[in-house]
Design a protein around this motif. Structure first.
Motif, PDB file in Angstrom:
ATOM      1  N   TYR A 116     -86.833   0.199 -37.452  1.00  0.00           N
ATOM      2  CA  TYR A 116     -86.949   1.259 -36.452  1.00  0.00           C
ATOM      3  C   TYR A 116     -88.234   2.037 -36.717  1.00  0.00           C
ATOM      4  O   TYR A 116     -88.272   2.911 -37.602  1.00  0.00           O
ATOM      5  N   PRO A 117     -89.304   1.760 -35.973  1.00  0.00           N
ATOM      6  CA  PRO A 117     -90.575   2.452 -36.225  1.00  0.00           C
ATOM      7  C   PRO A 117     -90.596   3.842 -35.605  1.00  0.00           C
ATOM      8  O   PRO A 117     -90.062   4.065 -34.508  1.00  0.00           O
ATOM      9  N   HIS A 118     -91.228   4.767 -36.333  1.00  0.00           N
ATOM     10  CA  HIS A 118     -91.463   6.120 -35.804  1.00  0.00           C
ATOM     11  C   HIS A 118     -92.907   6.490 -36.110  1.00  0.00           C
ATOM     12  O   HIS A 118     -93.375   6.318 -37.237  1.00  0.00           O
ATOM     13  N   THR A 119     -93.627   6.980 -35.106  1.00  0.00           N
ATOM     14  CA  THR A 119     -95.041   7.287 -35.297  1.00  0.00           C
ATOM     15  C   THR A 119     -95.281   8.787 -35.425  1.00  0.00           C
ATOM     16  O   THR A 119     -94.626   9.602 -34.767  1.00  0.00           O
ATOM     17  N   ASN A 120     -96.224   9.136 -36.292  1.00  0.00           N
ATOM     18  CA  ASN A 120     -96.717  10.504 -36.429  1.00  0.00           C
ATOM     19  C   ASN A 120     -98.234  10.428 -36.250  1.00  0.00           C
ATOM     20  O   ASN A 120     -98.968  10.165 -37.211  1.00  0.00           O
ATOM     21  N   VAL A 121     -98.678  10.595 -35.019  1.00  0.00           N
ATOM     22  CA  VAL A 121    -100.097  10.405 -34.686  1.00  0.00           C
ATOM     23  C   VAL A 121    -100.795  11.757 -34.678  1.00  0.00           C
ATOM     24  O   VAL A 121    -100.443  12.652 -33.897  1.00  0.00           O
ATOM     25  N   GLU A 122    -101.770  11.909 -35.574  1.00  0.00           N
ATOM     26  CA  GLU A 122    -102.453  13.184 -35.763  1.00  0.00           C
ATOM     27  C   GLU A 122    -103.700  13.279 -34.889  1.00  0.00           C
ATOM     28  O   GLU A 122    -104.391  12.283 -34.670  1.00  0.00           O
ATOM     29  N   VAL A 123    -103.984  14.485 -34.419  1.00  0.00           N
ATOM     30  CA  VAL A 123    -105.197  14.741 -33.643  1.00  0.00           C
ATOM     31  C   VAL A 123    -106.306  15.163 -34.600  1.00  0.00           C
ATOM     32  O   VAL A 123    -106.127  16.128 -35.364  1.00  0.00           O
ATOM     33  N   TYR A 151     -96.520  -1.030 -35.528  1.00  0.00           N
ATOM     34  CA  TYR A 151     -95.317  -0.731 -34.738  1.00  0.00           C
ATOM     35  C   TYR A 151     -94.651  -2.030 -34.272  1.00  0.00           C
ATOM     36  O   TYR A 151     -93.431  -2.226 -34.421  1.00  0.00           O
ATOM     37  N   LYS A 152     -95.477  -2.947 -33.730  1.00  0.00           N
ATOM     38  CA  LYS A 152     -94.944  -4.235 -33.266  1.00  0.00           C
ATOM     39  C   LYS A 152     -94.343  -5.033 -34.419  1.00  0.00           C
ATOM     40  O   LYS A 152     -93.273  -5.649 -34.281  1.00  0.00           O
ATOM     41  N   SER A 153     -95.022  -5.021 -35.570  1.00  0.00           N
ATOM     42  CA  SER A 153     -94.544  -5.798 -36.714  1.00  0.00           C
ATOM     43  C   SER A 153     -93.222  -5.253 -37.244  1.00  0.00           C
ATOM     44  O   SER A 153     -92.347  -6.021 -37.664  1.00  0.00           O
ATOM     45  N   VAL A 154     -93.067  -3.924 -37.250  1.00  0.00           N
ATOM     46  CA  VAL A 154     -91.804  -3.329 -37.688  1.00  0.00           C
ATOM     47  C   VAL A 154     -90.677  -3.754 -36.744  1.00  0.00           C
ATOM     48  O   VAL A 154     -89.568  -4.100 -37.181  1.00  0.00           O
ATOM     49  N   LEU A 155     -90.946  -3.735 -35.441  1.00  0.00           N
ATOM     50  CA  LEU A 155     -89.940  -4.165 -34.467  1.00  0.00           C
ATOM     51  C   LEU A 155     -89.532  -5.618 -34.717  1.00  0.00           C
ATOM     52  O   LEU A 155     -88.343  -5.960 -34.714  1.00  0.00           O
ATOM     53  N   LYS A 156     -90.520  -6.492 -34.946  1.00  0.00           N
ATOM     54  CA  LYS A 156     -90.229  -7.911 -35.186  1.00  0.00           C
ATOM     55  C   LYS A 156     -89.397  -8.103 -36.447  1.00  0.00           C
ATOM     56  O   LYS A 156     -88.595  -9.039 -36.547  1.00  0.00           O
ATOM     57  N   MET A 180    -107.153  -8.366 -25.808  1.00  0.00           N
ATOM     58  CA  MET A 180    -106.508  -9.064 -26.922  1.00  0.00           C
ATOM     59  C   MET A 180    -106.823  -8.339 -28.232  1.00  0.00           C
ATOM     60  O   MET A 180    -107.955  -7.926 -28.448  1.00  0.00           O
ATOM     61  N   ALA A 181    -105.816  -8.203 -29.068  1.00  0.00           N
ATOM     62  CA  ALA A 181    -105.984  -7.485 -30.325  1.00  0.00           C
ATOM     63  C   ALA A 181    -106.880  -8.257 -31.280  1.00  0.00           C
ATOM     64  O   ALA A 181    -106.899  -9.494 -31.292  1.00  0.00           O
ATOM     65  N   ASP A 182    -107.638  -7.519 -32.064  1.00  0.00           N
ATOM     66  CA  ASP A 182    -108.462  -8.106 -33.116  1.00  0.00           C
ATOM     67  C   ASP A 182    -107.533  -8.786 -34.127  1.00  0.00           C
ATOM     68  O   ASP A 182    -106.642  -8.153 -34.689  1.00  0.00           O
ATOM     69  N   GLU A 183    -107.744 -10.081 -34.373  1.00  0.00           N
ATOM     70  CA  GLU A 183    -106.865 -10.826 -35.268  1.00  0.00           C
ATOM     71  C   GLU A 183    -106.874 -10.268 -36.693  1.00  0.00           C
ATOM     72  O   GLU A 183    -105.900 -10.413 -37.437  1.00  0.00           O
ATOM     73  N   ARG A 184    -107.969  -9.627 -37.085  1.00  0.00           N
ATOM     74  CA  ARG A 184    -108.030  -9.034 -38.419  1.00  0.00           C
ATOM     75  C   ARG A 184    -107.056  -7.862 -38.522  1.00  0.00           C
ATOM     76  O   ARG A 184    -106.437  -7.626 -39.574  1.00  0.00           O
ATOM     77  N   THR A 200    -105.445   9.482 -34.110  1.00  0.00           N
ATOM     78  CA  THR A 200    -105.708   8.755 -32.868  1.00  0.00           C
ATOM     79  C   THR A 200    -106.797   7.704 -33.048  1.00  0.00           C
ATOM     80  O   THR A 200    -106.843   6.725 -32.309  1.00  0.00           O
ATOM     81  N   SER A 201    -107.657   7.861 -34.059  1.00  0.00           N
ATOM     82  CA  SER A 201    -108.710   6.882 -34.316  1.00  0.00           C
ATOM     83  C   SER A 201    -108.141   5.535 -34.728  1.00  0.00           C
ATOM     84  O   SER A 201    -108.795   4.502 -34.572  1.00  0.00           O
ATOM     85  N   ALA A 202    -106.922   5.536 -35.270  1.00  0.00           N
ATOM     86  CA  ALA A 202    -106.326   4.311 -35.799  1.00  0.00           C
ATOM     87  C   ALA A 202    -105.299   3.692 -34.863  1.00  0.00           C
ATOM     88  O   ALA A 202    -104.516   2.837 -35.286  1.00  0.00           O
ATOM     89  N   ILE A 203    -105.313   4.070 -33.601  1.00  0.00           N
ATOM     90  CA  ILE A 203    -104.301   3.570 -32.664  1.00  0.00           C
ATOM     91  C   ILE A 203    -104.218   2.046 -32.625  1.00  0.00           C
ATOM     92  O   ILE A 203    -103.109   1.489 -32.557  1.00  0.00           O
ATOM     93  N   PRO A 204    -105.334   1.298 -32.679  1.00  0.00           N
ATOM     94  CA  PRO A 204    -105.194  -0.172 -32.675  1.00  0.00           C
ATOM     95  C   PRO A 204    -104.321  -0.696 -33.812  1.00  0.00           C
ATOM     96  O   PRO A 204    -103.497  -1.598 -33.615  1.00  0.00           O
ATOM     97  N   LEU A 205    -104.462  -0.130 -35.024  1.00  0.00           N
ATOM     98  CA  LEU A 205    -103.641  -0.580 -36.150  1.00  0.00           C
ATOM     99  C   LEU A 205    -102.227  -0.014 -36.052  1.00  0.00           C
ATOM    100  O   LEU A 205    -101.255  -0.711 -36.367  1.00  0.00           O
ATOM    101  N   ILE A 206    -102.088   1.230 -35.626  1.00  0.00           N
ATOM    102  CA  ILE A 206    -100.753   1.815 -35.449  1.00  0.00           C
ATOM    103  C   ILE A 206     -99.932   0.952 -34.488  1.00  0.00           C
ATOM    104  O   ILE A 206     -98.757   0.666 -34.745  1.00  0.00           O
ATOM    105  N   ARG A 207    -100.558   0.519 -33.415  1.00  0.00           N
ATOM    106  CA  ARG A 207     -99.860  -0.303 -32.420  1.00  0.00           C
ATOM    107  C   ARG A 207     -99.367  -1.611 -33.038  1.00  0.00           C
ATOM    108  O   ARG A 207     -98.219  -2.033 -32.816  1.00  0.00           O
ATOM    109  N   GLU A 208    -100.212  -2.273 -33.831  1.00  0.00           N
ATOM    110  CA  GLU A 208     -99.823  -3.569 -34.406  1.00  0.00           C
ATOM    111  C   GLU A 208     -98.777  -3.397 -35.498  1.00  0.00           C
ATOM    112  O   GLU A 208     -97.887  -4.250 -35.644  1.00  0.00           O
TER     113      GLU A 208
END
Length: 357
Positions: A51-58, A42-47, A1-5, A32-40
């Protein structure tokens, strides 16, 4: 379950800061360190119908480019322009694991990269696309702030997940006083007595539109008219390097003397980036009294209630006409809680970090 914060922060970024509308194209940038926030996010943009687009840096690749790339490769900004110019909104999530990654990169190479990216950044700073900047807690940031990761998480989410409508209301009265003034005189410790000219300018109230956390109002100064001396006790970091004990002397708007107790060489390099680097691009007044201590992180420190900050270099276009131009925009923060004063056209309006009107 995602952190509610994290879920709450994503909601603020998408629905308060960007106010994403159906059909809008939104770029989400982070490591990649911020994947938990990127994921949320992304979901919020969809809701929201976007149209979300990610640029995830290594982590580490930017350092590799800056050390091993040719000048042509470092100066290539095509990917940045491709993304920025074709998006309606941009969420930038700072999430470095190693904040000292670029410490030993030559200043010349850093300036080359800044110049290449400048047109795309000016596109954002002119509000030609919606944008917001936030920070995700990492071990690197925790070490810089001299906190445990858990302490940093509590600090960041406590500062970020607030009622921005209430903060905005609390800043309006102070900003109205500044809007009606011409000269802002700042008096404080270690010989600080500097006057910034804001005649004809209107303050920009920052309550969660571009920065999360937020809580400041700021001005684009008449940059040729700054006069006096200011000393910054709080350490600051810029381009991965720590500088402390900065003293600046202004004459006819220009920095004519500059010293630092730590980082003198880098201070001089930054000031020599271009002609505009020695003039002010911003005067900011911190108004978030929920942030009570500096952490060497400008995203938080410049919002501290009872502080002011001056930015060397580039001005924000929306802050007024004839703003300063530069490849740098470097905010430096000074606390006024211990004997500091702010005067507007000779009238005392703040003492020891508290409003007195």
């Amino acid at each position: 379950m995602a952190d509610e914060r994290i879920v709450r922060l994503a909601d603020i970024l998408v629905n308060h800061s960007l106010k994403v509308q159906p059909g809008e194209k939104i770029l989400i940038n982070g490591s990649t360190s911020a994947i938990p926030l990127i994921r949320e996010v992304y979901k919020s943009v969809l809701k929201a119908g976007g149209y979300p687009h990610t640029n995830v840096e290594v982590p580490g690749l930017l350092g590799t480019l800056m050390r091993e790339g040719t000048e042509e490769q470092i100066g290539y900004a095509g990917w940045t322009e491709l993304l920025f110019y074709h998006m309606d909104g941009y969420v930038n999530i700072l999430s470095e694991e190693n904040t000292k990654e670029l410490t030993n990169v030559e200043s010349r190479r850093m300036t080359l990269r800044s110049k290449a990216r400048r047109p795309a950044l000016e596109h954002l700073m002119a509000d030609k696309a919606k944008w917001v900047l936030t920070k995700f807690p990492t071990q690197g940031y925790a070490q810089d702030a001299e906190m445990s990761l858990e302490e940093l998480e509590n600090f960041i989410y406590g500062a970020a997940n607030v009622d921005y409508a209430e903060i905005e209301r609390s800043m309006q009265a102070a900003a109205a006083k500044f809007d009606a003034a011409s000269k802002v005189r700042i008096v404080g410790s270690n010989g600080t007595d500097v006057t910034v000219d804001i005649e004809g300018r209107k303050g920009i109230i920052a309550a969660g539109r571009h920065n999360i956390p937020d809580g400041e109002f700021y001005y684009t100064p008449n940059f040729r008219k700054t006069e006096g001396t200011i000393f910054f006790e709080w350490p600051t970091t810029y381009r991965g390097r720590e500088i402390s004990g900065i003293r600046l002397v202004f004459r006819e708007g220009q920095v004519v003397e500059a010293t630092a107790q730590k980082g003198q060489e880098f201070l001089e390099e930054a000031l020599n980036s271009d002609e505009g680097a020695r003039y002010l691009g911003e005067l900011g007044i911190g108004a978030n009294y929920g942030i009570t201590r500096p952490t060497k992180d400008i995203l938080f420190d410049e919002k501290i209630g009872g502080s002011i900050h001056l930015a060397l270099g580039q001005a924000y276009e929306q802050g007024g006409p004839d703003g300063n131009k530069s490849v740098i925009h470097w905010d430096i923060v000074k606390g006024l809680m211990d004997g500091g004063e702010i005067y507007l056209d000779g009238e005392l309006v703040q003492k020891n970090g508290k409003w007195v009107f």
